[in-house]
Write a protein that holds these residues in place. Structure first.
Motif, PDB file in Angstrom:
ATOM      1  N   UNK A 106      33.603  66.447  36.561  1.00  0.00           N
ATOM      2  CA  UNK A 106      34.010  66.924  35.753  1.00  0.00           C
ATOM      3  C   UNK A 106      33.857  66.582  34.132  1.00  0.00           C
ATOM      4  N   UNK A 107      33.653  67.990  33.107  1.00  0.00           N
ATOM      5  CA  UNK A 107      34.084  67.397  31.749  1.00  0.00           C
ATOM      6  C   UNK A 107      32.919  66.845  31.603  1.00  0.00           C
ATOM      7  N   UNK A 108      31.260  68.032  32.267  1.00  0.00           N
ATOM      8  CA  UNK A 108      30.167  66.945  32.217  1.00  0.00           C
ATOM      9  C   UNK A 108      29.968  65.771  33.112  1.00  0.00           C
ATOM     10  N   UNK A 109      31.073  64.793  33.234  1.00  0.00           N
ATOM     11  CA  UNK A 109      30.768  63.707  33.725  1.00  0.00           C
ATOM     12  C   UNK A 109      30.702  62.921  32.737  1.00  0.00           C
ATOM     13  N   UNK A 110      31.138  63.484  31.135  1.00  0.00           N
ATOM     14  CA  UNK A 110      30.992  63.181  29.918  1.00  0.00           C
ATOM     15  C   UNK A 110      32.179  62.434  29.301  1.00  0.00           C
ATOM     16  N   UNK A 111      32.855  61.970  30.859  1.00  0.00           N
ATOM     17  CA  UNK A 111      33.843  61.101  29.677  1.00  0.00           C
ATOM     18  C   UNK A 111      33.996  59.619  29.116  1.00  0.00           C
ATOM     19  N   UNK A 112      34.847  59.243  29.153  1.00  0.00           N
ATOM     20  CA  UNK A 112      34.367  57.916  28.802  1.00  0.00           C
ATOM     21  C   UNK A 112      35.478  56.816  29.517  1.00  0.00           C
ATOM     22  N   UNK A 113      34.993  55.780  30.143  1.00  0.00           N
ATOM     23  CA  UNK A 113      36.139  54.783  30.631  1.00  0.00           C
ATOM     24  C   UNK A 113      35.120  53.237  30.893  1.00  0.00           C
ATOM     25  N   UNK A 114      36.631  52.761  30.953  1.00  0.00           N
ATOM     26  CA  UNK A 114      35.736  51.473  30.719  1.00  0.00           C
ATOM     27  C   UNK A 114      36.644  50.288  32.122  1.00  0.00           C
ATOM     28  N   UNK A 115      35.760  50.881  33.120  1.00  0.00           N
ATOM     29  CA  UNK A 115      36.328  49.998  34.329  1.00  0.00           C
ATOM     30  C   UNK A 115      36.455  48.293  34.443  1.00  0.00           C
ATOM     31  N   UNK A 116      37.871  47.298  35.276  1.00  0.00           N
ATOM     32  CA  UNK A 116      37.490  46.280  35.055  1.00  0.00           C
ATOM     33  C   UNK A 116      37.324  45.901  36.211  1.00  0.00           C
ATOM     34  N   UNK A 117      36.789  45.198  36.753  1.00  0.00           N
ATOM     35  CA  UNK A 117      37.435  44.487  37.843  1.00  0.00           C
ATOM     36  C   UNK A 117      37.835  44.135  38.567  1.00  0.00           C
ATOM     37  N   UNK A 118      38.227  43.825  39.658  1.00  0.00           N
ATOM     38  CA  UNK A 118      39.928  44.011  40.155  1.00  0.00           C
ATOM     39  C   UNK A 118      40.496  42.630  39.997  1.00  0.00           C
ATOM     40  N   UNK A 119      39.167  41.753  40.534  1.00  0.00           N
ATOM     41  CA  UNK A 119      39.295  40.157  40.587  1.00  0.00           C
ATOM     42  C   UNK A 119      39.592  39.500  39.331  1.00  0.00           C
ATOM     43  N   UNK A 120      38.498  40.039  38.510  1.00  0.00           N
ATOM     44  CA  UNK A 120      39.608  39.659  37.152  1.00  0.00           C
ATOM     45  C   UNK A 120      40.751  40.240  36.410  1.00  0.00           C
ATOM     46  N   UNK A 121      41.324  41.206  36.921  1.00  0.00           N
ATOM     47  CA  UNK A 121      42.702  41.209  36.479  1.00  0.00           C
ATOM     48  C   UNK A 121      43.942  40.040  37.269  1.00  0.00           C
ATOM     49  N   UNK A 122      43.679  40.086  38.351  1.00  0.00           N
ATOM     50  CA  UNK A 122      44.167  40.069  39.190  1.00  0.00           C
ATOM     51  C   UNK A 122      44.486  38.617  38.113  1.00  0.00           C
ATOM     52  N   UNK A 123      42.713  37.136  38.233  1.00  0.00           N
ATOM     53  CA  UNK A 123      42.809  35.925  37.959  1.00  0.00           C
ATOM     54  C   UNK A 123      43.832  35.939  36.728  1.00  0.00           C
ATOM     55  N   UNK A 124      43.616  36.812  35.931  1.00  0.00           N
ATOM     56  CA  UNK A 124      44.867  37.241  34.546  1.00  0.00           C
ATOM     57  C   UNK A 124      46.004  37.452  34.763  1.00  0.00           C
ATOM     58  N   UNK A 125      46.421  37.666  36.399  1.00  0.00           N
ATOM     59  CA  UNK A 125      48.055  37.926  36.295  1.00  0.00           C
ATOM     60  C   UNK A 125      48.071  36.621  36.909  1.00  0.00           C
ATOM     61  N   UNK A 126      47.243  35.891  37.422  1.00  0.00           N
ATOM     62  CA  UNK A 126      48.214  34.419  38.610  1.00  0.00           C
ATOM     63  C   UNK A 126      48.163  33.295  37.003  1.00  0.00           C
ATOM     64  N   UNK A 127      46.880  33.874  36.139  1.00  0.00           N
ATOM     65  CA  UNK A 127      47.680  32.773  35.075  1.00  0.00           C
ATOM     66  C   UNK A 127      48.497  32.798  34.637  1.00  0.00           C
ATOM     67  N   UNK A 128      49.432  34.470  34.365  1.00  0.00           N
ATOM     68  CA  UNK A 128      51.087  34.043  34.007  1.00  0.00           C
ATOM     69  C   UNK A 128      51.500  33.276  34.932  1.00  0.00           C
ATOM     70  N   UNK A 129      51.554  33.259  35.613  1.00  0.00           N
ATOM     71  CA  UNK A 129      52.817  32.485  36.406  1.00  0.00           C
ATOM     72  C   UNK A 129      52.596  30.606  35.706  1.00  0.00           C
ATOM     73  N   UNK A 130      51.377  30.263  35.276  1.00  0.00           N
ATOM     74  CA  UNK A 130      51.178  29.045  34.564  1.00  0.00           C
ATOM     75  C   UNK A 130      52.747  29.102  32.820  1.00  0.00           C
ATOM     76  N   UNK A 131      52.179  30.338  32.505  1.00  0.00           N
ATOM     77  CA  UNK A 131      52.517  30.389  31.335  1.00  0.00           C
ATOM     78  C   UNK A 131      54.349  30.415  31.124  1.00  0.00           C
ATOM     79  N   UNK A 132      54.840  29.760  30.320  1.00  0.00           N
ATOM     80  CA  UNK A 132      56.782  30.185  30.396  1.00  0.00           C
ATOM     81  C   UNK A 132      57.261  30.888  29.755  1.00  0.00           C
ATOM     82  N   UNK A 133      56.444  31.512  28.962  1.00  0.00           N
ATOM     83  CA  UNK A 133      56.571  32.653  28.817  1.00  0.00           C
ATOM     84  C   UNK A 133      55.897  33.584  28.030  1.00  0.00           C
TER      85      UNK A 133
END
Length: 367
Positions: free
Chosen positions: A220-247
């Motif tokens: 769709x859109x002649x496949x010209x839509x621009x996206x910025x995909x991320x690896x799910x494990x990288x996102x999960x690592x950032x979320x897990x790192x938030x646990x050790x940050x007080x706020x």
């Protein structure tokens, strides 16, 4: 004999060290409550944290639970279907993965799931509507309800996962609901952390796997839509790192490292799977919308929804990423494509090395 005595002494010293606590094992929550970790690092450690992950049975949730459990964290995993949470149980040590049944409309069940936690993650989300749950009831009302109950029970930290393209002015109902949910969460939990990931790829994704199976809907859109995909494990690592940050109140953007088009991603899938390029035509937007509208009302299983057709025409937001704040370098999609797409190869080509197509000239690197 002397060697055996030396080995025994080393083991005794290691055992004694497991029970000792050092300064770096102590962290303070915003409520001034101390969290003390103990034991050897890893699966059998005790991080001292109790975490609730709403949406743990989803794509991102399973990877977050795995990373938290490997740190020795006790994880509360709210679930709706008994079979959806079984794969999470072995991710932690004995007693560290605690399943609890819940419903997003039951405030008493939500409160029971989070009342002992010192950080709550809300990963609840769905990219299509059903007769029981529309976008508003999940991403707006549901998100507000969880955040409000967390605030009422004094949970020190709340992390809400939204989307990179969340915008009140977006033509997509999903992105509108994501933006409204962010505002409602901030209104009831002022120090909430909002995390905005893009479309994610991984073993169970609906991104690369879907491109390999149904390439016609990605043209769709002649496949010209621009996206910025991320690896799910990288996102999960950032979320897990938030646990050790007080706020950490505010918004964290996690766009992928490169801006790509669907055209390149389809070429990538074809090259990695060693299959012939799809000869399917580009479906006009009006026709695709009509097909999706009819199919979504006729079939009980989730397929292409009308709002997803709309999203296939929306470019990802060009915002800088906050990966560096957490010491995470996002992976390029080529580094992992073979791991997730090899299953679509024939037996003759199964072990052949991957060859990638040339990158498009529009590539933009984020932080």
């Amino acid at each position: 004999m002397a060697g055996m005595a030396s080995s025994s002494a080393n083991i005794l010293r290691a055992v004694r060290r497991q029970g000792t606590r050092t300064y770096h094992d102590l962290s303070m929550l915003p409520t001034r409550k101390a969290v003390v970790g103990s034991g050897p690092p890893g699966y059998s450690a005790v991080s001292g944290h109790v975490v609730t992950v709403f949406g743990c049975t989803g794509f991102l949730g399973r990877y977050l639970v795995s990373k938290l459990a490997k740190l020795g964290t006790q994880v509360i995993i709210p679930y709706r279907d008994e079979d959806e949470k079984r794969h999470l149980k072995p991710m932690g040590d004995l007693g560290q993965i605690v399943p609890m049944e819940w419903d997003i409309r039951r405030e008493d069940q939500i409160a029971e799931c989070l009342r002992h936690s010192n950080i709550v993650y809300n990963l609840v989300g769905r990219d299509f509507e059903t007769k029981n749950f529309d976008f508003g009831s999940v991403h707006v009302d549901g998100a507000e309800r969880i955040a409000r109950i967390a605030a009422e029970h004094g949970v020190p930290r709340f992390v809400h996962v939204s989307h990179l393209n969340a915008s009140a002015s977006s033509p997509s109902k999903l992105y509108q609901a994501k933006a409204a949910g962010e505002e409602r969460v901030r209104a009831v939990y002022k120090d909430a952390t909002i995390v905005r990931p893009p479309a994610m790829y991984g073993f169970e994704d609906k991104f690369l796997n879907n491109m390999a199976i149904w390439p016609i809907w990605w043209k769709l859109n002649n496949a010209q839509t621009k996206v910025r995909p991320a690896h799910v494990i990288d996102v999960a690592q950032v979320l897990a790192s938030l646990m050790e940050i007080p706020q950490l109140p505010g918004t964290i953007n996690l766009p992928g490292p490169s801006t790509l088009t669907y055209e390149y991603l389809l070429d990538l899938v074809t090259a990695v799977t060693l299959t012939a390029p799809s000869k399917a035509p580009t479906v006009p937007k009006a026709l695709a919308y009509m097909i999706a509208n009819v199919a979504s009302k006729s079939l009980w299983w989730p397929i292409l929804s009308p709002d997803e057709v709309t999203r296939r025409y929306i470019d990802d937001a060009e915002v800088p990423g906050n990966w560096g704040d957490f010491g995470v370098t996002p992976s390029e999609i080529e580094h992992h494509a073979i791991s997730y797409l090899r299953r679509y190869r024939s037996s003759e080509n199964f072990d052949r090395p991957p060859v990638f197509p040339p990158r498009p000239s529009l590539e933009i690197q984020s932080e």
